[in-house]
Design a protein around this motif. Structure first.
Motif: not given
Length: 111
Positions: A63-79
């Motif tokens: 998935v390298k180069g196609r997928f991106t993981i991120s997080r919003d600690n204020a919302k307790n959410t990972v994308y």
């Protein structure tokens, strides 16, 4: 009690995009590594991507180069932003933290 709720799955054509979300509760979210995994029919569950509390990321080669993981600690959410989807990305996608799994969200890539 830790709870994880995934959303954002669906049916998409090859080359399309989806963004998965995982909302966490019952945990000090910003202290933990968060992960996305997937399981295709007849196959073992496999790691897709992880993100540390500091934002360091790790991806499966597929998935390298196609997928991106991120997080919003204020919302307790990972994308998980998924671009350039392929038929072989079809699977149930699961969020993971501290040995707890969400219920999963189905991603189907088909023409």
């Amino acid at each position: 009690q830790v709870q994880l709720v995934e959303s954002g799955g669906g049916l998409v054509h090859p080359g399309g995009s989806l963004r998965l979300s995982c909302a966490a509760s019952g945990i000090m979210f910003n202290a933990f590594v968060m992960g996305w995994y997937r399981q295709a029919p007849g196959k073992q569950r496999e790691l897709v991507a992880t993100i540390s509390s500091g934002g360091s990321t790790n991806y499966a080669d597929s998935v390298k180069g196609r997928f991106t993981i991120s997080r919003d600690n204020a919302k307790n959410t990972v994308y998980l932003q998924m671009n350039g989807l392929k038929v072989e990305d079809t699977a149930v996608y699961y969020c993971n933290v501290a040995q707890t799994w969400g219920q999963g969200t189905q991603v189907t890539v088909s023409s």
